[in-house]
Design a protein around this motif. Structure first.
Motif, short mmCIF file in Angstrom:
data_model
loop_
_atom_site.label_atom_id
_atom_site.label_comp_id
_atom_site.label_asym_id
_atom_site.label_seq_id
_atom_site.Cartn_x
_atom_site.Cartn_y
_atom_site.Cartn_z
N VAL A 1 6.63 8.04 2.47
CA VAL A 1 7.05 8.14 1.07
C VAL A 1 8.45 8.73 0.98
O VAL A 1 9.31 8.24 0.25
CB VAL A 1 6.04 8.99 0.26
N GLY A 2 8.69 9.80 1.75
CA GLY A 2 10.02 10.40 1.75
C GLY A 2 11.10 9.46 2.21
O GLY A 2 12.18 9.38 1.64
N THR A 3 10.80 8.70 3.27
CA THR A 3 11.77 7.75 3.80
C THR A 3 12.04 6.63 2.80
O THR A 3 13.19 6.21 2.61
CB THR A 3 11.27 7.15 5.12
N SER A 4 10.98 6.14 2.15
CA SER A 4 11.17 5.04 1.18
C SER A 4 12.01 5.46 -0.01
O SER A 4 12.66 4.63 -0.64
CB SER A 4 9.80 4.55 0.70
N LYS A 5 12.03 6.76 -0.30
CA LYS A 5 12.82 7.26 -1.42
C LYS A 5 14.11 7.94 -0.96
O LYS A 5 14.74 8.68 -1.73
CB LYS A 5 11.98 8.22 -2.25
N ASN A 6 14.48 7.70 0.29
CA ASN A 6 15.76 8.20 0.84
C ASN A 6 15.87 9.72 0.80
O ASN A 6 16.96 10.26 0.60
CB ASN A 6 16.95 7.56 0.10
N ARG A 7 14.75 10.42 1.00
CA ARG A 7 14.79 11.89 0.97
C ARG A 7 15.39 12.48 2.24
O ARG A 7 15.69 13.68 2.27
CB ARG A 7 13.38 12.45 0.80
#
Length: 500
Positions: free
Chosen positions: A82-88
């Motif tokens: 989830v973090g990667t998909s939202k560029n966190r």
């Protein structure tokens, strides 16, 4: 005037004087992330992974859930996905100051993702246990974001972890950008040069390795892009700011973007907006155009109702908690100087409405009549009247002002609806008479017991700085920002800086 590069150092020149940070900004190759920021990105991955994996694994094992190890691994992978998909885990996001809302949105999304994954791989786990086990990763993510943000701020103030910027634009636009960047040192940009459009002269001391022709004489193709790329390489700039103007058309900016991206350089467009909070900006597309919508500050709806409820309930609670302090302060004033315990003044509130504001008396009874004789000693450069060693202030009054205890009776003003817990400070009528159209906008919201002025230096600030902070609050207000100011007020009161 401006922010410029001198002998490899970050130099800030402002009306208050010149402050030089002797350590040069880190250089990087080809626009790649600096080692410090790469390390922080890796740390974010590790903290988030273990923050989800360990609590889920431990709690599932303790409560005898089936396949605790697999469940823990799925939770960790879901959180990272989830973090990667939202560029966190990018350099821009890892040090972002906004921590709570993004983390909460990601966490809720992760719960849904994990539920779907568990069903797909046929892992049966109690929903209640899983939610409780995942709460630590939410808290850890918020703490991690805030600590990294503070760490980067500290590094940037030491001229480290900065991005080297080349500005492309007309001389006037470049000067405006430099002036805005020079106001603060908590951002990540250090301007190392400019590529000016046209023949106008800039006021800054920035190096200008090359100039671009005016719009009418602009060449076709990639010649301009090659010029800007050559300037960026010469100055080792990993980011190019473009300030569009009369001589820098949209088509020209588009060709420039092609050349920069093909050359491995990052591009940022400066739309000309000043002090607009990110939550008010929305991007949309229309017939190939990128449209930027600027939402107005909240003036109605649920956030405003929450603010009003917080004001009334908070004021009532604080009045009950501070009742012993009220009694002690009243006794100290009565025993050490002649006159009443309380003092009131007519102040101007929202929409220019006057009201009676209450304070503990910190001055001699004849203070108002003495003001005219002290006008020449005013140490504030604007409409406010402030003297660091005001002879009218009593000994007890100095102590009360040092810890802002003299302001406590304004809780009654908050309870009555004249003021808010957070907002611009309420001015005197004679001060408002000298306001211009910009300064009057400070009065479009309720004045506050505390505010950005209170937590940013108080009387040590110049008038222009005070107005800028108040306008920023008026234009960008949110309920979350109010809570942040209230938390910071405790530290400001204990510190006492600028209180006199």
């Amino acid at each position: 005037m401006g922010l410029f590069e001198a002998a490899g150092s970050r130099v800030i020149e402002s009306p208050a004087g010149t402050a030089k940070l002797d350590r040069a900004p880190e250089r990087n190759e080809g626009g790649r992330d600096k080692p410090t920021e790469r390390w922080l990105v890796h740390l974010a991955w590790v903290v988030d992974a273990f923050g989800a994996l360990v609590p889920v694994g431990v709690l599932c094992a303790v409560t005898r859930q089936p396949q605790p190890v697999l469940t823990a691994v799925l939770a960790g992978l879901s959180w990272l996905a989830v973090g990667t998909s939202k560029n966190r885990y990018t350099r821009d996001e890892v040090g972002s100051g906004d921590a709570v809302k993004p983390a909460l949105r990601d966490w809720l999304t992760m719960l849904g993702v994990l539920a779907v994954v568990c069903v797909a791989v046929r892992v049966e786990v109690s929903l209640k246990v899983c939610v409780v086990a995942l709460l630590p990763c939410l808290a850890l993510s918020v703490v991690r974001r805030r600590l990294v943000h503070r760490y980067l701020l500290a590094m940037r103030r030491r001229a480290q972890a900065l991005r080297r910027v080349l500005i492309v634009g007309e001389a006037g636009a470049v000067d405006v950008v430099l002036a805005e960047l020079a106001h603060r040192t908590d951002h990540e940009y250090v301007v190392v040069g400019s590529c000016l459009v046209g023949e106008e002269i800039t006021d800054s001391a920035l190096p200008v390795p090359a100039r671009l022709a005016s719009d009418g004489a602009a060449p076709e193709g990639t010649l301009e892009g090659e010029t800007v790329l050559r300037c960026a390489a010469e100055l080792d700039a990993d980011l190019v700011f473009v300030a569009p103007g009369r001589q820098l058309s949209a088509a020209r900016v588009r060709r420039l973007a092609w050349a920069l991206h093909d050359g491995g350089r990052n591009l940022a467009i400066l739309p000309g907006l000043i002090d607009v909070s990110q939550h008010r900006v929305r991007l949309a597309k229309a017939a190939g155009l990128t449209v930027m919508h600027i939402d107005p500050a909240a003036r109605r709806g649920l956030p405003v109702l929450l603010k009003q409820a917080t004001d009334r309930l908070g004021a009532l609670l604080l009045l009950v908690l501070f009742a012993p302090v009220f009694a002690a302060v009243a006794a100290a004033i009565r025993l050490t100087s002649a006159g009443p315990v309380f003092y009131w003044q007519i102040r101007i509130g929202r929409d220019l409405m006057p009201f009676r504001m209450w304070k503990f008396r910190t001055m001699v009874v004849t203070a108002d009549r003495m003001r005219a004789a002290l006008e020449a000693a005013n140490e504030n450069d604007g409409a406010m009247f402030k003297i660091r060693r005001d002879p009218r202030v009593t000994r007890v009054g100095r102590l009360l002002r040092r810890f802002s205890l003299d302001e406590l009776p304004q809780l009654f003003n908050v309870l009555a609806g004249h003021m808010s817990l957070v907002g611009p400070r309420p001015p005197l009528p004679e001060e408002v008479e000298r306001y211009d159209g910009t300064e009057v906008r400070r009065l479009s919201v309720k004045p506050g017991l505390t505010g950005l002025w209170q937590v940013s230096g108080r009387s040590d600030l110049t008038w222009d700085e005070t107005v800028a902070l108040d306008l920023s609050y008026v234009d960008n207000w949110s309920y979350g920002s109010d809570i942040g100011v209230l938390v910071r007020t405790v530290r400001a009161v204990v510190d006492g800086r600028g209180a006199y």
